[in-house]
Design a protein around this motif. Sequence first.
Motif, PDB file in Angstrom:
ATOM      1  N   UNK A   1       1.038  -1.185   0.027  1.00 33.88           N
ATOM      2  CA  UNK A   1       0.011  -0.033  -0.052  1.00 33.88           C
ATOM      3  C   UNK A   1       0.764   1.108   0.079  1.00 33.88           C
ATOM      4  N   UNK A   2       0.328   2.206  -0.807  1.00 31.81           N
ATOM      5  CA  UNK A   2       1.476   3.594  -1.037  1.00 31.81           C
ATOM      6  C   UNK A   2       1.395   4.206   0.372  1.00 31.81           C
ATOM      7  N   UNK A   3       0.544   3.947   1.359  1.00 27.69           N
ATOM      8  CA  UNK A   3       0.660   4.697   2.679  1.00 27.69           C
ATOM      9  C   UNK A   3       1.451   4.011   3.696  1.00 27.69           C
ATOM     10  N   UNK A   4       1.971   2.735   3.354  1.00 26.47           N
ATOM     11  CA  UNK A   4       2.613   1.887   4.115  1.00 26.47           C
ATOM     12  C   UNK A   4       4.177   2.431   4.420  1.00 26.47           C
ATOM     13  N   UNK A   5       4.484   2.883   5.766  1.00 25.64           N
ATOM     14  CA  UNK A   5       5.913   3.572   5.584  1.00 25.64           C
ATOM     15  C   UNK A   5       7.065   2.558   5.801  1.00 25.64           C
ATOM     16  N   UNK A   6       8.013   3.151   4.691  1.00 25.42           N
ATOM     17  CA  UNK A   6       9.250   2.566   4.611  1.00 25.42           C
ATOM     18  C   UNK A   6      10.456   3.388   4.556  1.00 25.42           C
ATOM     19  N   UNK A   7      11.604   3.035   5.074  1.00 21.48           N
ATOM     20  CA  UNK A   7      12.664   3.830   5.335  1.00 21.48           C
ATOM     21  C   UNK A   7      13.867   3.342   4.664  1.00 21.48           C
ATOM     22  N   UNK A   8      14.763   4.172   3.811  1.00 21.60           N
ATOM     23  CA  UNK A   8      15.573   3.792   3.191  1.00 21.60           C
ATOM     24  C   UNK A   8      17.060   4.013   4.006  1.00 21.60           C
ATOM     25  N   UNK A   9      17.642   2.599   4.299  1.00 21.62           N
ATOM     26  CA  UNK A   9      18.698   2.678   5.226  1.00 21.62           C
ATOM     27  C   UNK A   9      20.175   3.257   4.562  1.00 21.62           C
ATOM     28  N   UNK A  10      21.084   3.167   5.304  1.00 19.75           N
ATOM     29  CA  UNK A  10      22.129   3.836   4.836  1.00 19.75           C
ATOM     30  C   UNK A  10      22.861   2.705   3.746  1.00 19.75           C
ATOM     31  N   UNK A  11      22.616   1.640   4.011  1.00 18.80           N
ATOM     32  CA  UNK A  11      22.976   0.509   2.892  1.00 18.80           C
ATOM     33  C   UNK A  11      22.053   0.536   1.806  1.00 18.80           C
ATOM     34  N   UNK A  12      20.935   1.484   1.644  1.00 25.69           N
ATOM     35  CA  UNK A  12      20.186   1.584   0.375  1.00 25.69           C
ATOM     36  C   UNK A  12      19.052   0.771   0.456  1.00 25.69           C
ATOM     37  N   UNK A  13      18.632  -0.101   1.429  1.00 25.07           N
ATOM     38  CA  UNK A  13      17.438  -0.764   1.461  1.00 25.07           C
ATOM     39  C   UNK A  13      16.400   0.106   1.816  1.00 25.07           C
ATOM     40  N   UNK A  14      15.123  -0.345   1.168  1.00 24.39           N
ATOM     41  CA  UNK A  14      14.131   0.306   1.690  1.00 24.39           C
ATOM     42  C   UNK A  14      13.099  -0.448   2.502  1.00 24.39           C
ATOM     43  N   UNK A  15      13.108  -0.259   3.634  1.00 23.38           N
ATOM     44  CA  UNK A  15      12.505  -1.236   4.551  1.00 23.38           C
ATOM     45  C   UNK A  15      11.433  -0.600   5.587  1.00 23.38           C
ATOM     46  N   UNK A  16      10.323  -1.308   5.932  1.00 22.16           N
ATOM     47  CA  UNK A  16       9.457  -1.073   6.664  1.00 22.16           C
ATOM     48  C   UNK A  16      10.067  -0.708   8.086  1.00 22.16           C
ATOM     49  N   UNK A  17       9.408   0.017   9.157  1.00 22.22           N
ATOM     50  CA  UNK A  17       9.967   0.386  10.357  1.00 22.22           C
ATOM     51  C   UNK A  17       8.756  -0.397  11.170  1.00 22.22           C
ATOM     52  N   UNK A  18       9.167  -1.044  12.228  1.00 18.68           N
ATOM     53  CA  UNK A  18       8.351  -1.346  13.310  1.00 18.68           C
ATOM     54  C   UNK A  18       8.632  -1.081  14.827  1.00 18.68           C
ATOM     55  N   UNK A  19       7.860  -0.225  15.397  1.00 19.75           N
ATOM     56  CA  UNK A  19       8.053  -0.042  16.847  1.00 19.75           C
ATOM     57  C   UNK A  19       7.634  -1.313  17.784  1.00 19.75           C
ATOM     58  N   UNK A  20       8.273  -1.760  18.797  1.00 19.97           N
ATOM     59  CA  UNK A  20       7.879  -3.056  19.532  1.00 19.97           C
ATOM     60  C   UNK A  20       7.774  -2.575  21.017  1.00 19.97           C
ATOM     61  N   UNK A  21       6.570  -2.293  21.374  1.00 16.73           N
ATOM     62  CA  UNK A  21       6.342  -1.976  22.601  1.00 16.73           C
ATOM     63  C   UNK A  21       6.512  -2.855  23.776  1.00 16.73           C
ATOM     64  N   UNK A  22       7.151  -2.581  24.809  1.00 11.63           N
ATOM     65  CA  UNK A  22       7.520  -3.553  25.747  1.00 11.63           C
ATOM     66  C   UNK A  22       8.250  -4.678  25.526  1.00 11.63           C
ATOM     67  N   UNK A  23       9.279  -4.363  24.465  1.00  8.09           N
ATOM     68  CA  UNK A  23      10.006  -5.423  23.866  1.00  8.09           C
ATOM     69  C   UNK A  23      10.986  -6.065  24.968  1.00  8.09           C
TER      70      UNK A  23
END
Length: 441
Positions: free
Chosen positions: A235-257
Amino acid sequence: MARFRRKTCIALVVLVLLVLTLTVVLKALTPEDSPFISPVGVQLLPDKKNRSPINEEHDDTPDRSKMGESDRSDKLQAALRKFPPPNYYLHAFYYVWYGNPKFDGKYIHWNHPQLPHWDLKVAQGYPQGRHIPPDDIGANFYPSLGAYSSRDPSVIESHMQQLRTAAIGVLGVSWYPPNMNDDNGEPVDDIVPLLLEVAHKYHIKVAFHIEPYKDRDEVSMFANVKYIIDKYGEHPAFFKYRTNAGKLLPLFYVYDSYLINSEQWAKLLKHTESNSIRNTPYDAIFIALLVEEKHKRDILTAGFDGLYTYFATNGFSYGSTQRNWESIKAFCEDNNLIFIPSVGPGYIDTSIRPWNFQNTRNRINGKYYETSLSAALQARPDFISITSFNEWHEGSQIEMAVPKTGQTVYLDYLPNKPAIYLEITRKWASIFGGERHKWQD
């Protein structure tokens, strides 16, 4: 000479009358929605007799429904231009657990119980029982939208407008796996598709804030991430972040990890493990919750990509204590971790924990929030997260609130207006954007 002028005048009058007559006749012969009066210019009506069946499928004459969609789109784009640009490095934690009779058949979460203190002697000195909406809700402030349902499309629309007013680019939606929920709520995963659609309309991205649930472990977390990416990842609204290595990856927050030990997390997050999620189609950026100082090493050992602090109460935990943020940032830099401090406008949860006065943080008409934002910027973070957009139970919301009178006594944002915390956020989103550019130079 006078006779000549009279003849000229008569001729002109006749000519004007003739033109008017022809105009009236042509107007009567022309259909109202003919391309002759199309705003895009003068076009000839196509000859339908010479069309092939393919041309019938691709009719290029104006279509009223399509024109209506175009008008709506134009209006939306015009409205979006009035908002500040979204800052995708500014995230807000967002809750979809609210319900009301109109959309859910009952009130959900607004009727939150008053939780007893763990010491029975202390508990006896405080009220217990459930709140009774809509006038009595489990919150110290009252929302401008009332005791709303998170399933109400008009509410989600309003929320996206408020988020854009604040220049927030990403919402971190509180998420449980399908058919699971928190102790006071109902399953929420089925709300995500609508949330994504409306977020996309407003150019806002959605990240997932994975909540703790019964028997959560590294195996179920792999299944959760796979489910989310398979179902929502395109989905175009699904957040992804480009890492320093150039990968475009989703980001997950993990509460009470920290509830899962670092050895278990390592099985999921370390490249060296046979069942690792790394270098699979489900690889992502995993952000752990930092509560105690010792959790820094645990987070590193577990293989997380970064950490966040969540709590809006300065001093409540090591991670949420603002004077620690610069040293936490230094630790993250030394270990190639992402640092995401969490800021909030204040904190008060005495509507659901009536004994918890010591953790209340007064808003001081926005000064507490601005101090938090300033402290976050001084640490030069990778992202800033806001706790919260709408966690009403803990009084950490920046969503619009209104004064409310009645038997239940509520706080409000007076003497400021309901949008005061959106406006403060917008100001600091701009400052953060400017500072980020300086840090990169």
